[in-house]
Design a protein around this motif. Structure first.
Motif, PDB file in Angstrom:
ATOM      1  N   VAL A  97       0.810  -1.217   0.000  1.00 14.55           N
ATOM      2  CA  VAL A  97       0.000   0.000   0.000  1.00 14.55           C
ATOM      3  C   VAL A  97       0.845   1.270   0.000  1.00 14.55           C
ATOM      4  O   VAL A  97       0.324   2.367  -0.158  1.00 14.55           O
ATOM      5  CB  VAL A  97      -0.987   0.027   1.192  1.00 14.55           C
ATOM      6  CG1 VAL A  97      -2.024  -1.075   1.043  1.00 14.55           C
ATOM      7  CG2 VAL A  97      -0.271  -0.074   2.520  1.00 14.55           C
ATOM      8  N   GLY A  98       2.150   1.131   0.173  1.00 22.11           N
ATOM      9  CA  GLY A  98       3.015   2.303   0.150  1.00 22.11           C
ATOM     10  C   GLY A  98       4.473   1.915   0.091  1.00 22.11           C
ATOM     11  O   GLY A  98       4.857   0.823   0.504  1.00 22.11           O
ATOM     12  N   CYS A  99       5.266   2.830  -0.453  1.00 21.54           N
ATOM     13  CA  CYS A  99       6.696   2.610  -0.564  1.00 21.54           C
ATOM     14  C   CYS A  99       7.367   3.977  -0.527  1.00 21.54           C
ATOM     15  O   CYS A  99       6.953   4.886  -1.249  1.00 21.54           O
ATOM     16  CB  CYS A  99       7.004   1.888  -1.871  1.00 21.54           C
ATOM     17  SG  CYS A  99       8.746   1.465  -2.097  1.00 21.54           S
ATOM     18  N   PHE A 100       8.363   4.138   0.348  1.00 14.24           N
ATOM     19  CA  PHE A 100       9.050   5.418   0.432  1.00 14.24           C
ATOM     20  C   PHE A 100      10.495   5.200   0.851  1.00 14.24           C
ATOM     21  O   PHE A 100      10.841   4.180   1.416  1.00 14.24           O
ATOM     22  CB  PHE A 100       8.340   6.384   1.386  1.00 14.24           C
ATOM     23  CG  PHE A 100       8.231   5.882   2.797  1.00 14.24           C
ATOM     24  CD1 PHE A 100       9.174   6.224   3.745  1.00 14.24           C
ATOM     25  CD2 PHE A 100       7.176   5.074   3.179  1.00 14.24           C
ATOM     26  CE1 PHE A 100       9.078   5.756   5.050  1.00 14.24           C
ATOM     27  CE2 PHE A 100       7.065   4.611   4.484  1.00 14.24           C
ATOM     28  CZ  PHE A 100       8.023   4.955   5.419  1.00 14.24           C
ATOM     29  N   ASP A 101      11.328   6.180   0.551  1.00 15.71           N
ATOM     30  CA  ASP A 101      12.743   6.082   0.910  1.00 15.71           C
ATOM     31  C   ASP A 101      13.093   7.124   1.966  1.00 15.71           C
ATOM     32  O   ASP A 101      12.334   8.058   2.201  1.00 15.71           O
ATOM     33  CB  ASP A 101      13.630   6.245  -0.326  1.00 15.71           C
ATOM     34  CG  ASP A 101      13.545   7.638  -0.923  1.00 15.71           C
ATOM     35  OD1 ASP A 101      12.490   8.284  -0.807  1.00 15.71           O
ATOM     36  OD2 ASP A 101      14.537   8.075  -1.516  1.00 15.71           O
ATOM     37  N   THR A 102      14.221   6.910   2.606  1.00 19.98           N
ATOM     38  CA  THR A 102      14.755   7.890   3.542  1.00 19.98           C
ATOM     39  C   THR A 102      15.987   8.498   2.890  1.00 19.98           C
ATOM     40  O   THR A 102      16.730   7.827   2.197  1.00 19.98           O
ATOM     41  CB  THR A 102      15.147   7.255   4.889  1.00 19.98           C
ATOM     42  OG1 THR A 102      16.124   6.238   4.654  1.00 19.98           O
ATOM     43  CG2 THR A 102      13.943   6.648   5.578  1.00 19.98           C
ATOM     44  N   ALA A 103      16.167   9.777   3.101  1.00 18.56           N
ATOM     45  CA  ALA A 103      17.260  10.476   2.440  1.00 18.56           C
ATOM     46  C   ALA A 103      18.363  10.816   3.434  1.00 18.56           C
ATOM     47  O   ALA A 103      18.112  11.126   4.591  1.00 18.56           O
ATOM     48  CB  ALA A 103      16.742  11.750   1.791  1.00 18.56           C
ATOM     49  N   MET A 104      19.582  10.750   2.943  1.00 17.79           N
ATOM     50  CA  MET A 104      20.745  11.202   3.683  1.00 17.79           C
ATOM     51  C   MET A 104      21.063  12.603   3.165  1.00 17.79           C
ATOM     52  O   MET A 104      20.264  13.200   2.449  1.00 17.79           O
ATOM     53  CB  MET A 104      21.928  10.258   3.437  1.00 17.79           C
ATOM     54  CG  MET A 104      21.659   8.831   3.813  1.00 17.79           C
ATOM     55  SD  MET A 104      23.055   7.697   3.587  1.00 17.79           S
ATOM     56  CE  MET A 104      24.074   8.388   2.369  1.00 17.79           C
ATOM     57  N   SER A 105      22.229  13.093   3.467  1.00 18.17           N
ATOM     58  CA  SER A 105      22.627  14.391   2.938  1.00 18.17           C
ATOM     59  C   SER A 105      22.676  14.343   1.416  1.00 18.17           C
ATOM     60  O   SER A 105      22.903  13.276   0.825  1.00 18.17           O
ATOM     61  CB  SER A 105      23.989  14.800   3.506  1.00 18.17           C
ATOM     62  OG  SER A 105      24.978  13.890   3.076  1.00 18.17           O
ATOM     63  N   GLN A 106      22.442  15.440   0.791  1.00 21.38           N
ATOM     64  CA  GLN A 106      22.458  15.556  -0.665  1.00 21.38           C
ATOM     65  C   GLN A 106      21.342  14.740  -1.323  1.00 21.38           C
ATOM     66  O   GLN A 106      21.377  14.512  -2.522  1.00 21.38           O
ATOM     67  CB  GLN A 106      23.829  15.145  -1.240  1.00 21.38           C
ATOM     68  CG  GLN A 106      25.016  15.809  -0.623  1.00 21.38           C
ATOM     69  CD  GLN A 106      25.076  17.297  -0.925  1.00 21.38           C
ATOM     70  OE1 GLN A 106      24.787  17.715  -2.028  1.00 21.38           O
ATOM     71  NE2 GLN A 106      25.434  18.093   0.064  1.00 21.38           N
ATOM     72  N   GLY A 107      20.388  14.227  -0.547  1.00 24.05           N
ATOM     73  CA  GLY A 107      19.250  13.500  -1.099  1.00 24.05           C
ATOM     74  C   GLY A 107      19.494  12.050  -1.464  1.00 24.05           C
ATOM     75  O   GLY A 107      18.651  11.425  -2.089  1.00 24.05           O
ATOM     76  N   ALA A 108      20.639  11.498  -1.072  1.00 25.35           N
ATOM     77  CA  ALA A 108      20.924  10.097  -1.382  1.00 25.35           C
ATOM     78  C   ALA A 108      20.017   9.180  -0.557  1.00 25.35           C
ATOM     79  O   ALA A 108      19.750   9.452   0.610  1.00 25.35           O
ATOM     80  CB  ALA A 108      22.385   9.774  -1.092  1.00 25.35           C
ATOM     81  N   THR A 109      19.552   8.102  -1.160  1.00 22.12           N
ATOM     82  CA  THR A 109      18.685   7.139  -0.480  1.00 22.12           C
ATOM     83  C   THR A 109      19.522   6.172   0.346  1.00 22.12           C
ATOM     84  O   THR A 109      20.512   5.643  -0.133  1.00 22.12           O
ATOM     85  CB  THR A 109      17.859   6.349  -1.506  1.00 22.12           C
ATOM     86  OG1 THR A 109      17.039   7.270  -2.214  1.00 22.12           O
ATOM     87  CG2 THR A 109      16.997   5.301  -0.842  1.00 22.12           C
ATOM     88  N   ARG A 110      19.097   5.925   1.587  1.00 21.78           N
ATOM     89  CA  ARG A 110      19.770   4.947   2.420  1.00 21.78           C
ATOM     90  C   ARG A 110      18.881   3.734   2.667  1.00 21.78           C
ATOM     91  O   ARG A 110      19.334   2.610   2.648  1.00 21.78           O
ATOM     92  CB  ARG A 110      20.202   5.583   3.745  1.00 21.78           C
ATOM     93  CG  ARG A 110      20.885   4.620   4.689  1.00 21.78           C
ATOM     94  CD  ARG A 110      22.010   3.771   4.079  1.00 21.78           C
ATOM     95  NE  ARG A 110      23.105   4.566   3.554  1.00 21.78           N
ATOM     96  CZ  ARG A 110      23.997   4.140   2.676  1.00 21.78           C
ATOM     97  NH1 ARG A 110      23.950   2.914   2.215  1.00 21.78           N
ATOM     98  NH2 ARG A 110      24.935   4.920   2.234  1.00 21.78           N
ATOM     99  N   ASN A 111      17.607   3.942   2.938  1.00 21.50           N
ATOM    100  CA  ASN A 111      16.674   2.844   3.206  1.00 21.50           C
ATOM    101  C   ASN A 111      15.392   3.050   2.411  1.00 21.50           C
ATOM    102  O   ASN A 111      14.986   4.183   2.160  1.00 21.50           O
ATOM    103  CB  ASN A 111      16.310   2.771   4.688  1.00 21.50           C
ATOM    104  CG  ASN A 111      17.514   2.496   5.549  1.00 21.50           C
ATOM    105  OD1 ASN A 111      18.177   1.483   5.391  1.00 21.50           O
ATOM    106  ND2 ASN A 111      17.818   3.399   6.450  1.00 21.50           N
ATOM    107  N   VAL A 112      14.774   1.939   2.045  1.00 21.97           N
ATOM    108  CA  VAL A 112      13.471   1.973   1.394  1.00 21.97           C
ATOM    109  C   VAL A 112      12.520   1.173   2.285  1.00 21.97           C
ATOM    110  O   VAL A 112      12.841   0.047   2.687  1.00 21.97           O
ATOM    111  CB  VAL A 112      13.526   1.368  -0.024  1.00 21.97           C
ATOM    112  CG1 VAL A 112      12.137   1.269  -0.633  1.00 21.97           C
ATOM    113  CG2 VAL A 112      14.461   2.191  -0.905  1.00 21.97           C
TER     114      VAL A 112
END
Length: 66
Positions: free
Chosen positions: A43-58
């Motif tokens: 029902v949903g999917c999102f990422d977490t951002a580090m500095s500069q917008g890089a994805t670390r976890n989904v």
């Protein structure tokens, strides 16, 4: 009135790479397919951002009737 009750499951996938953002798509696909076969609906999917917008976890959220 009989209302459907739901249970929820959240799955976390770690992105790799020096700047993040790379998922093991085989592992990701296998896991969401497995959960789907167990009656879970994504029902949903999102990422977490580090500095500069890089994805670390989904994070992927699923639900199924309880």
């Amino acid at each position: 009135m009989n209302m459907t009750k739901w249970e929820y499951w959240t799955e976390e996938f770690t992105a790799t790479g020096f700047f993040g953002g790379k998922l093991d798509m085989g592992l990701f696909q296998d896991r969401i397919t497995q959960l789907g076969s167990e009656g879970w609906e994504m029902v949903g999917c999102f990422d977490t951002a580090m500095s500069q917008g890089a994805t670390r976890n989904v994070f992927v959220v699923f639900k199924r009737p309880y």
